[in-house]
Design a protein around this motif. Sequence first.
Motif, PDB file in Angstrom:
ATOM      1  N   LEU A   1      28.083  -4.727 -25.935  1.00 45.15           N
ATOM      2  CA  LEU A   1      28.955  -5.893 -25.768  1.00 45.15           C
ATOM      3  C   LEU A   1      29.354  -6.510 -27.107  1.00 45.15           C
ATOM      4  CD1 LEU A   1      27.402  -7.732 -22.682  1.00 45.15           C
ATOM      5  CD2 LEU A   1      29.604  -6.559 -22.809  1.00 45.15           C
TER       6      LEU A   1
ATOM      7  N   THR B   1      29.555 -14.663 -21.981  1.00 45.18           N
ATOM      8  CA  THR B   1      28.827 -14.645 -20.705  1.00 45.18           C
ATOM      9  C   THR B   1      27.797 -15.781 -20.632  1.00 45.18           C
ATOM     10  OG1 THR B   1      27.298 -12.994 -21.628  1.00 45.18           O
ATOM     11  CG2 THR B   1      29.125 -12.180 -20.276  1.00 45.18           C
TER      12      THR B   1
ATOM     13  N   PHE C   1      33.119  -6.689 -19.341  1.00 43.60           N
ATOM     14  CA  PHE C   1      33.241  -5.944 -20.595  1.00 43.60           C
ATOM     15  C   PHE C   1      34.437  -6.431 -21.419  1.00 43.60           C
ATOM     16  CE2 PHE C   1      30.535  -3.148 -18.196  1.00 43.60           C
ATOM     17  CZ  PHE C   1      29.816  -2.416 -19.124  1.00 43.60           C
TER      18      PHE C   1
ATOM     19  N   THR D   1      22.174 -11.390 -21.251  1.00 43.11           N
ATOM     20  CA  THR D   1      23.147 -11.126 -22.324  1.00 43.11           C
ATOM     21  C   THR D   1      23.192 -12.257 -23.346  1.00 43.11           C
ATOM     22  OG1 THR D   1      24.918 -12.057 -20.938  1.00 43.11           O
ATOM     23  CG2 THR D   1      24.627  -9.660 -20.880  1.00 43.11           C
TER      24      THR D   1
ATOM     25  N   PHE E   1      23.903 -11.081 -26.929  1.00 41.62           N
ATOM     26  CA  PHE E   1      25.334 -10.851 -27.150  1.00 41.62           C
ATOM     27  C   PHE E   1      26.055 -12.166 -27.375  1.00 41.62           C
ATOM     28  CE2 PHE E   1      29.216 -11.217 -24.425  1.00 41.62           C
ATOM     29  CZ  PHE E   1      30.137 -10.806 -25.385  1.00 41.62           C
TER      30      PHE E   1
ATOM     31  N   VAL F   1      24.709  -3.131 -19.082  1.00 36.32           N
ATOM     32  CA  VAL F   1      25.485  -4.383 -19.145  1.00 36.32           C
ATOM     33  C   VAL F   1      25.581  -4.979 -17.743  1.00 36.32           C
ATOM     34  CG1 VAL F   1      27.755  -5.372 -19.619  1.00 36.32           C
ATOM     35  CG2 VAL F   1      26.786  -3.673 -21.178  1.00 36.32           C
TER      36      VAL F   1
ATOM     37  N   ASN G   1      23.280  -5.064 -25.034  1.00 36.64           N
ATOM     38  CA  ASN G   1      23.837  -6.170 -25.814  1.00 36.64           C
ATOM     39  C   ASN G   1      24.600  -5.668 -27.035  1.00 36.64           C
ATOM     40  OD1 ASN G   1      23.098  -9.004 -24.781  1.00 36.64           O
ATOM     41  ND2 ASN G   1      21.171  -7.895 -24.548  1.00 36.64           N
TER      42      ASN G   1
END
Length: 311
Positions: free
Chosen positions: A79, A288, A183, A126, A129, A20, A76
């Motif tokens: 997350l 993100t 996170f 990311t 995610f 991550v 991903n």
Amino acid sequence: MVRPLSVKLVVEVLRGVAQVDFMPSAVCGLLFVVALFAAGWQYGVYGLLGSAVSTAAGYGLRLRRDTVEAGLTGCNGCLVALGCAVFLDPGRPATVVVAVLGAVVAVVVTAGLGVLLEGRGLPALTAPFCLVATAVTVAAPGFRRLWPESGGPAALPVPATGGTGLSWEHLWHGFFANIGQVFLMPQWYVGLLFLAGLFAAGRLAGLMACVGSATALLTARVFGAPAEAVEQGVLGYSSVLVALALCGVFVAPDGWSAAYAVLGAAAATVLTPALGAVTAPFGGHAFTWPFVLTTLLFLAAVPAIPRLRRI
């Protein structure tokens, strides 16, 4: 010496958590898991679950073995599962099901974006995610077993109102919270544990995380961001990731890339409330996205800048 299969899988799951923050280190991942459990046992469980499911899905779909082994498949998913725990009710069976399905979908989305971006030399970061988590949070109110009639958990605060006077406590809490919010964890002590994990993975990684967080604080102070938003880290988490990405992960580390990383971190800080405002109708969850958009644009510009060199 060949590792037993069980040990190998544990290492890969921990690497998925560490990735991550771009770190292919099981030790870093273990410290990250400790940080998640420090925030709440359910977050530790969901983080491990997401990484494990995505890692297993990577093997099941026969993705490149080196990619799965490095933890790039699990990050991903980690997350996505954490997002389910934070924004939905982690105690509901339906939330567990969504976390598992979302972690699997994230693997497919990662592979798809990899194909689309590979020709341009850009990583998916990311974005998987962000796409899956956005879909889940937007859709959740339409499902009774995911979203209770009384309403779900409060949305992340959109930095728009509140006092702008920053005390020393706001600043040092915000410094560590910026790192923890990568996170989705706002507690300063959790961010401190994450920072310890980054330094365990490498001195440069820990240093650039500090640079990214400090840049976000300075930018927020200059533009008069609300003190509460600064303290909770909701403005600076993308800046931490941008700083890591642009100096040491995707761009060769030197003085020029460090300055480039600072510029990118400042841009991500400004972009965060903008995307929070855009997403306000469905909860204000920027996730993100500021990091993804800023990093992709800054990486795309690297070949045109002689002072910088891609790794």
